[in-house]
Design a protein around this motif. Structure first.
Motif, short mmCIF file in Angstrom:
data_model
loop_
_atom_site.label_atom_id
_atom_site.label_comp_id
_atom_site.label_asym_id
_atom_site.label_seq_id
_atom_site.Cartn_x
_atom_site.Cartn_y
_atom_site.Cartn_z
N PHE A 164 -6.34 -10.25 -17.14
CA PHE A 164 -6.29 -10.52 -15.71
C PHE A 164 -7.64 -11.06 -15.24
O PHE A 164 -8.68 -10.59 -15.70
N GLY A 165 -7.61 -12.02 -14.33
CA GLY A 165 -8.83 -12.56 -13.75
C GLY A 165 -9.45 -11.58 -12.77
O GLY A 165 -8.85 -10.55 -12.43
N THR A 166 -10.63 -11.91 -12.27
CA THR A 166 -11.35 -10.98 -11.40
C THR A 166 -10.61 -10.69 -10.09
O THR A 166 -10.67 -9.56 -9.60
N VAL A 167 -9.91 -11.66 -9.55
CA VAL A 167 -9.17 -11.43 -8.30
C VAL A 167 -8.04 -10.43 -8.52
O VAL A 167 -7.89 -9.47 -7.75
N ASP A 168 -7.27 -10.63 -9.58
CA ASP A 168 -6.19 -9.68 -9.87
C ASP A 168 -6.73 -8.32 -10.30
O ASP A 168 -6.14 -7.29 -9.98
N GLN A 169 -7.87 -8.30 -11.00
CA GLN A 169 -8.50 -7.01 -11.33
C GLN A 169 -8.83 -6.25 -10.04
O GLN A 169 -8.60 -5.05 -9.95
N ALA A 170 -9.34 -6.97 -9.04
CA ALA A 170 -9.66 -6.34 -7.75
C ALA A 170 -8.40 -5.84 -7.05
O ALA A 170 -8.40 -4.75 -6.47
N ARG A 171 -7.33 -6.62 -7.11
CA ARG A 171 -6.06 -6.20 -6.51
C ARG A 171 -5.55 -4.91 -7.17
O ARG A 171 -5.13 -3.97 -6.50
N ILE A 172 -5.60 -4.89 -8.49
CA ILE A 172 -5.11 -3.74 -9.25
C ILE A 172 -5.96 -2.51 -8.96
O ILE A 172 -5.42 -1.42 -8.70
N THR A 173 -7.28 -2.65 -8.95
CA THR A 173 -8.14 -1.48 -8.71
C THR A 173 -8.00 -1.00 -7.27
O THR A 173 -8.07 0.20 -7.02
N THR A 174 -7.77 -1.91 -6.33
CA THR A 174 -7.55 -1.50 -4.94
C THR A 174 -6.26 -0.70 -4.83
O THR A 174 -6.21 0.34 -4.16
#
Length: 133
Positions: A31-41
């Motif tokens: 996963f790219g950084t944007v999706d990583q941020a979505r997942i962690t949020t």
């Protein structure tokens, strides 16, 4: 790489640990950084709900492969009081904790698939999936 990992949620520090685990798994899956941020949020919201409303529970993170596509499944499970009115908690702006009310509706928007099962007096199981595009 195991297919499933979990963090028991009992303290606020466990929320941080669940976020870190989710970010690491998302990164491993590509996963790219944007999706990583979505997942962690999403993980943060789900873990915080366990901490605030159930007192304790578990965040499980599973690696998925379906039709050759990788994904991540987040399971938030607790044995808390359950959710009396799912429709109400899924309304934007609804909050019982005085927060912004982005909680569960926000998680649903951040992820591709979202499902809640709850039983009053027994607990709640929320499953949210994000697929690698």
């Amino acid at each position: 790489m195991s297919n499933q990992s979990s963090v028991e949620i009992q303290t606020e520090w466990d929320i941080v640990a669940a976020r870190q685990l989710g970010r690491n798994v998302a990164k491993e899956l590509g996963f790219g950084t944007v999706d990583q941020a979505r997942i962690t949020t999403a993980i943060s919201e789900l873990a915080r709900n366990i901490y605030l409303y159930a007192g304790q529970g578990r965040i499980e993170i599973q690696r998925l492969t379906e039709n050759g596509i990788n994904g991540i499944l987040i399971i938030a499970a607790d044995n808390g009081p359950g959710i009396p009115d799912i429709r109400k908690v899924m309304e934007d702006g609804f909050s019982t904790s005085g927060g912004l009310g982005a909680g569960l509706p926000g998680v649903k928007r951040l992820m591709d698939d979202f499902k809640i099962e709850t039983t009053l007096g027994e607990g709640t199981d929320i499953r949210a999936t994000k697929w690698l595009r």
